[in-house]
Design an enzyme around this catalytic site. Structure first.
Site, PDB file in Angstrom:
ATOM      1  N   TRP A 121       0.858  -1.180  -0.125  1.00  0.00           N
ATOM      2  CA  TRP A 121       0.104  -0.042  -0.005  1.00  0.00           C
ATOM      3  C   TRP A 121       0.902   1.062  -0.071  1.00  0.00           C
ATOM      4  CZ3 TRP A 121      -0.500   4.170   3.184  1.00  0.00           C
ATOM      5  CH2 TRP A 121      -1.758   4.978   3.130  1.00  0.00           C
ATOM      6  N   MET A 143       1.312  -4.871   2.936  1.00  0.00           N
ATOM      7  CA  MET A 143       0.228  -5.232   2.968  1.00  0.00           C
ATOM      8  C   MET A 143      -0.224  -6.401   2.184  1.00  0.00           C
ATOM      9  SD  MET A 143      -3.050  -3.002   0.928  1.00  0.00           S
ATOM     10  CE  MET A 143      -4.024  -4.421   1.402  1.00  0.00           C
ATOM     11  N   ASP A 172      12.142  -0.200  10.698  1.00  0.00           N
ATOM     12  CA  ASP A 172      10.924   0.098   9.901  1.00  0.00           C
ATOM     13  C   ASP A 172       9.785   0.886  10.979  1.00  0.00           C
ATOM     14  OD1 ASP A 172       8.282  -0.212   8.772  1.00  0.00           O
ATOM     15  OD2 ASP A 172       8.952  -1.920   7.981  1.00  0.00           O
TER      16      ASP A 172
END
Length: 271
Positions: free
Chosen positions: A27, A94, A222
């Site tokens: 995404w 995702m 991250d």
């Protein structure tokens, strides 16, 4: 174009003629985001298939179907239409959700292995039994930002996505512009609905049922999908998994650590 069970057209790239590898994007991007990996895999002799998720890129902008059951069925439509076997499916961010849910809904008879790259698997949401998860207001804030000013939200989103300003991250202005353009090709409906999909779908049971070898790659830096709630938990749940942690790497490691990731994918695919 390949048509899904509910008649949505999916844009599919199909390169080469070797053993098939399917790349599933994150995404809010599309198949083009896999460029560095697609080229490396193609040049190594693999058949490389990547596609734009429904609502993103050049695929049909459906008004519904932005849940992992439907999106896993879309993946199944591609595998079935192309009659692929001995496949490795690779999900980024995702896209890891399609990897896990596909196996729950469609089994692993056509699969050889899988990879989860900076993936949201197994469960992003903070709950009583998932205390390291992301609070609900963070996902609501994303949806609010997209509704209020989607272009500016995306401008603000990608520098953190790629870890610009960090020692182990950072990409060029050209890369930022390119990914922004990909994001703006997406349907706003898909962009918002997929936040609910990756933010609230519990894939822990799906992960436990995976019975093929899985490579898990994640950056310790991250800030979009924190490693503790994702990769480290996934490695505990998936019996045949190998976890590789990239020290300090941001979420967008397909670009920032492309050479390292390509080498790890190719090594994994040798087995």
């Amino acid at each position: 174009m390949i048509q899904t069970a509910d008649k949505i057209d999916l844009y599919v790239k199909d390169w080469g003629s070797g053993r098939p590898v399917i790349l599933i994007h994150g995404w809010p991007l599309n198949a083009d985001a896999w460029e560095a990996q697609a080229l490396a895999l193609l040049e190594a002799g693999f058949r490389v298939i990547s596609y734009d998720r429904r609502g993103f890129g050049r695929s049909g902008q459906a008004c519904k179907g932005y849940d992992y059951d439907t999106m896993a069925d879309d993946l199944a439509s591609i595998i079935r239409t192309l009659d692929l076997r001995d496949v490795t499916i690779v999900g980024f961010s995702m896209g890891g959700g399609e990897v896990a849910r596909y196996m729950t809904r469609h089994g692993t008879a056509r699969l050889r292995s899988a990879a989860l790259i900076a993936s949201i698997v197994p469960y992003m949401a903070k709950t009583g039994d998932n205390p390291k998860g992301v609070p609900a207001d963070a996902f609501q804030g994303m949806k609010d930002g997209v509704r209020a000013d989607r272009p500016q939200f995306m401008r603000d989103f990608f520098p953190n996505f790629f870890g610009n300003g960090t020692d182990a991250g950072g990409v060029s202005d050209g890369m930022l512009d390119w990914t922004f353009n990909m994001a703006m090709m997406a349907s706003p409906k898909a962009t918002i609905d997929c936040i609910d999909a990756f933010g609230t779908t519990d894939l822990r049971e799906d992960a436990r049922k995976i019975d093929v070898p899985v490579l898990i790659v994640h950056g310790t830096g991250d800030e979009i999908v924190p490693i503790d709630v994702s990769a480290r938990q996934a490695a505990e749940l998936i019996e045949q998994s190998t976890l590789k942690e990239y020290e300090g790497a941001p979420h967008g490691l397909t670009a920032t650590h492309a050479e390292q990731l390509n080498a790890d994918l190719l090594e994994f695919l040798k087995d």
